[in-house]
Scaffold this motif. Structure first.
Motif, PDB file in Angstrom:
ATOM      1  N   VAL A  22     -37.685   2.718 -25.628  1.00 52.40           N
ATOM      2  CA  VAL A  22     -37.506   4.007 -26.308  1.00 52.40           C
ATOM      3  C   VAL A  22     -36.121   4.236 -26.917  1.00 52.40           C
ATOM      4  O   VAL A  22     -35.286   4.922 -26.343  1.00 52.40           O
ATOM      5  CB  VAL A  22     -37.826   5.195 -25.368  1.00 52.40           C
ATOM      6  CG1 VAL A  22     -39.315   5.333 -25.150  1.00 52.40           C
ATOM      7  CG2 VAL A  22     -37.098   5.061 -24.058  1.00 52.40           C
ATOM      8  N   TYR A  50     -30.632   0.765 -27.023  1.00 55.64           N
ATOM      9  CA  TYR A  50     -30.521  -0.642 -26.636  1.00 55.64           C
ATOM     10  C   TYR A  50     -29.040  -1.015 -26.514  1.00 55.64           C
ATOM     11  O   TYR A  50     -28.227  -0.529 -27.300  1.00 55.64           O
ATOM     12  CB  TYR A  50     -31.066  -1.575 -27.731  1.00 55.64           C
ATOM     13  CG  TYR A  50     -32.438  -1.275 -28.302  1.00 55.64           C
ATOM     14  CD1 TYR A  50     -32.663  -0.175 -29.127  1.00 55.64           C
ATOM     15  CD2 TYR A  50     -33.501  -2.153 -28.071  1.00 55.64           C
ATOM     16  CE1 TYR A  50     -33.925   0.062 -29.682  1.00 55.64           C
ATOM     17  CE2 TYR A  50     -34.766  -1.921 -28.626  1.00 55.64           C
ATOM     18  CZ  TYR A  50     -34.967  -0.806 -29.425  1.00 55.64           C
ATOM     19  OH  TYR A  50     -36.213  -0.569 -29.986  1.00 55.64           O
ATOM     20  N   ARG A 107     -37.008  12.825 -23.140  1.00 53.75           N
ATOM     21  CA  ARG A 107     -36.931  12.309 -24.503  1.00 53.75           C
ATOM     22  C   ARG A 107     -37.775  13.144 -25.464  1.00 53.75           C
ATOM     23  O   ARG A 107     -38.836  13.641 -25.108  1.00 53.75           O
ATOM     24  CB  ARG A 107     -37.441  10.864 -24.499  1.00 53.75           C
ATOM     25  CG  ARG A 107     -37.781  10.313 -25.857  1.00 53.75           C
ATOM     26  CD  ARG A 107     -38.252   8.878 -25.739  1.00 53.75           C
ATOM     27  NE  ARG A 107     -38.893   8.466 -26.952  1.00 53.75           N
ATOM     28  CZ  ARG A 107     -40.204   8.486 -27.159  1.00 53.75           C
ATOM     29  NH1 ARG A 107     -41.034   8.902 -26.209  1.00 53.75           N
ATOM     30  NH2 ARG A 107     -40.697   8.085 -28.299  1.00 53.75           N
TER      31      ARG A 107
HETATM   32  C1  G1P Z   1     -39.568   1.582 -32.746  1.00 55.32           C
HETATM   33  C2  G1P Z   1     -39.551   0.237 -32.017  1.00 55.32           C
HETATM   34  C3  G1P Z   1     -40.444   0.279 -30.785  1.00 55.32           C
HETATM   35  C4  G1P Z   1     -40.038   1.430 -29.881  1.00 55.32           C
HETATM   36  C5  G1P Z   1     -40.017   2.754 -30.665  1.00 55.32           C
HETATM   37  C6  G1P Z   1     -39.406   3.825 -29.771  1.00 55.32           C
HETATM   38  O1  G1P Z   1     -40.849   1.802 -33.276  1.00 55.32           O
HETATM   39  O2  G1P Z   1     -39.993  -0.770 -32.909  1.00 55.32           O
HETATM   40  O3  G1P Z   1     -40.359  -0.929 -30.083  1.00 55.32           O
HETATM   41  O4  G1P Z   1     -40.946   1.515 -28.805  1.00 55.32           O
HETATM   42  O5  G1P Z   1     -39.212   2.640 -31.851  1.00 55.32           O
HETATM   43  O6  G1P Z   1     -39.280   5.015 -30.373  1.00 55.32           O
HETATM   44  P1  G1P Z   1     -41.142   2.939 -34.388  1.00 55.32           P
HETATM   45  O7  G1P Z   1     -41.258   4.227 -33.647  1.00 55.32           O
HETATM   46  O8  G1P Z   1     -39.982   2.919 -35.329  1.00 55.32           O
HETATM   47  O9  G1P Z   1     -42.435   2.529 -35.024  1.00 55.32           O
END
Ligand code: G1P
Length: 286
Positions: free
Chosen positions: A202, A205, A250
Motif C-alpha cells: 500500500v 516503499y 489508510r
Molecule cells: C499501485 C501498485 C500496487 C499497490 C497499489 C497501492 O497500484 O502497483 O502494487 O498495491 O498501488 O495503492 P495502483 O493503485 O496504482 O493501480
C-alpha cells in the motif's frame, strides 16, 4: 540513511474525472491543502530532504505550489498577514524538490525508473500520493525504522478483503521476523485469481538500487504496464524483501469514496475545525 523519496505523480487520475481534466489529482484539496502536501510532510517527517517528483504534461500546478510567489508574498506582507506569509514561504523551503517528466504512461515501474539517475546508488523511498495515512508515527518513518534493522527493501502492507486482492500488489509471506515485520517470498501485481495471501502493498516503499536495475530489464506485466511489483518480486527471489504491517489508517484518495473518507477524517483530526464540522454533520437530515 534514506534521504531521497520518489513521488510518482504522472497519472491521468481517471477515477476522479472530470476534476482531473484540468487539475492534477495530487492537487485535490484536503481541508486547506493539496493532497500531495500531506505526502511530502510525511516524507520530511521521516528525514527525507530531496523529493523527486515524476510528472507529466499538465502537472505544472504541483511545481507552482512549491515555488516562491513574490507578488503574493509582498501583498501578504503589506497587509500584515505574517502567519499566512510564513506558511506560504515555508512551502518553498520544506525540502529540495526536483521533477522529471515521464513522457509516456508506461506504468508505475516505468515512472519510478525515470528517477534512476537522480536517485543514484543509494536506498530511497517511494511514496504513492493517492495513499494517505493518519497515524501516530508517520508510516514512512515506520518503514525507515524497519529498514534500519533489516537493511533490505521494506514495503508497507495491510490486510484487505479477499474480494479486493485483484486491485493491489499482493505478497506471499515467508516468515515472521518480528511482530508486524514479515520476510516476503514473492509478490504478484493485481492477481486475477489465487492471491498468495490477503496482504496488499500500500503506497509506501523503501527500496534499494538493485530494484532500479531490475526495473531497467522489466517488461510489461499486469494491465500491460511496467510494474514496480514485478521488479521487487525478482529481487525478493534472489535476496531479501520485507513487508511491514504499519500502524495507522489508510485512505485511497484516488477514489471518490476514499477521498471523501479522507476529507472527513483529516478534518476531524484538526482541532481548529473538529467541533464546527461535527455540528455541520449532526445537522444533516437524511
Ligand atoms: C499501485 C501498485 C500496487 C499497490 C497499489 C497501492 O497500484 O502497483 O502494487 O498495491 O498501488 O495503492 P495502483 O493503485 O496504482 O493501480
Amino acid at each position: 540513511m534514506i534521504k531521497k523519496a520518489v513521488i510518482p505523480a504522472a497519472g491521468f487520475g481517471t477515477r476522479m474525472l472530470p476534476f482531473t481534466k484540468a487539475v492534477p489529482k495530487e492537487m485535490i484539496t484536503l481541508v486547506d491543502r493539496p493532497a500531495i502536501d500531506y505526502a511530502i510532510d510525511e516524507a520530511v517527517a521521516a528525514g527525507i530532504d530531496e523529493i523527486i517528483l515524476i510528472t507529466s504534461k499538465s502537472k505544472n500546478l504541483i511545481e507552482d505550489y512549491y515555488d516562491r510567489y513574490y507578488e503574493l508574498e509582498n501583498a501578504l506582507e503589506k497587509s500584515g498577514k505574517t502567519e499566512l506569509l510564513s506558511e506560504v514561504v515555508g512551502l518553498a523551503e520544506k525540502c529540495k524538490i526536483v521533477s522529471v517528466r515521464q513522457k509516456e504512461q508506461l506504468g508505475l515501474g516505468h515512472a519510478v525508473y525515470c528517477a534512476a539517475d537522480l536517485v543514484g546508488d543509494e536506498p530511497f523511498a517511494v511514496i504513492l500520493p493517492d495513499d494517505l495515512f493518519l497515524s501516530k508515527k508517520p508510516v514512512l518513518a515506520q518503514l525507515k525504522e524497519a529498514y534500519e534493522k533489516v537493511k533490505s527493501p521494506v514495503l508497507a502492507i495491510q490486510e484487505v478483503p479477499e474480494s479486493e486482492t485483484s486491485k493491489y500488489g499482493i505478497v506471499d509471506i515467508k516468515n515472521n521476523t518480528e511482530v508486524n515485520l514479515f520476510g516476503l517470498k514473492s509478490m504478484v501485481e493485481k492477481p486475477k485469481e489465487n492471491p498468495p495471501s490477503n496482504y496488499a502493498i500500500v503506497g509506501r516503499y523503501i527500496l534499494t538500487p538493485d530494484i532500479l536495475k531490475e526495473l531497467g530489464n522489466t517488461g510489461s506485466g499486469a494491465l500491460g504496464e511496467i510494474q514496480l511489483t514485478d521488479a521487487i518480486n525478482r529481487v525478493a527471489k534472489s535476496g531479501e524483501v520485507f513487508g511491514l504491517v504499519y500502524e495507522g489508517k489508510r485512505f485511497d484518495c484516488g477514489s471518490k469514496q476514499g477521498y471523501l473518507e479522507a476529507v472527513v477524517n483529516f478534518t476531524m483530526a484538526r482541532e481548529d475545525l473538529r467541533d464546527d464540522f461535527l455540528n455541520v454533520i449532526k445537522k444533516i437530515k437524511m
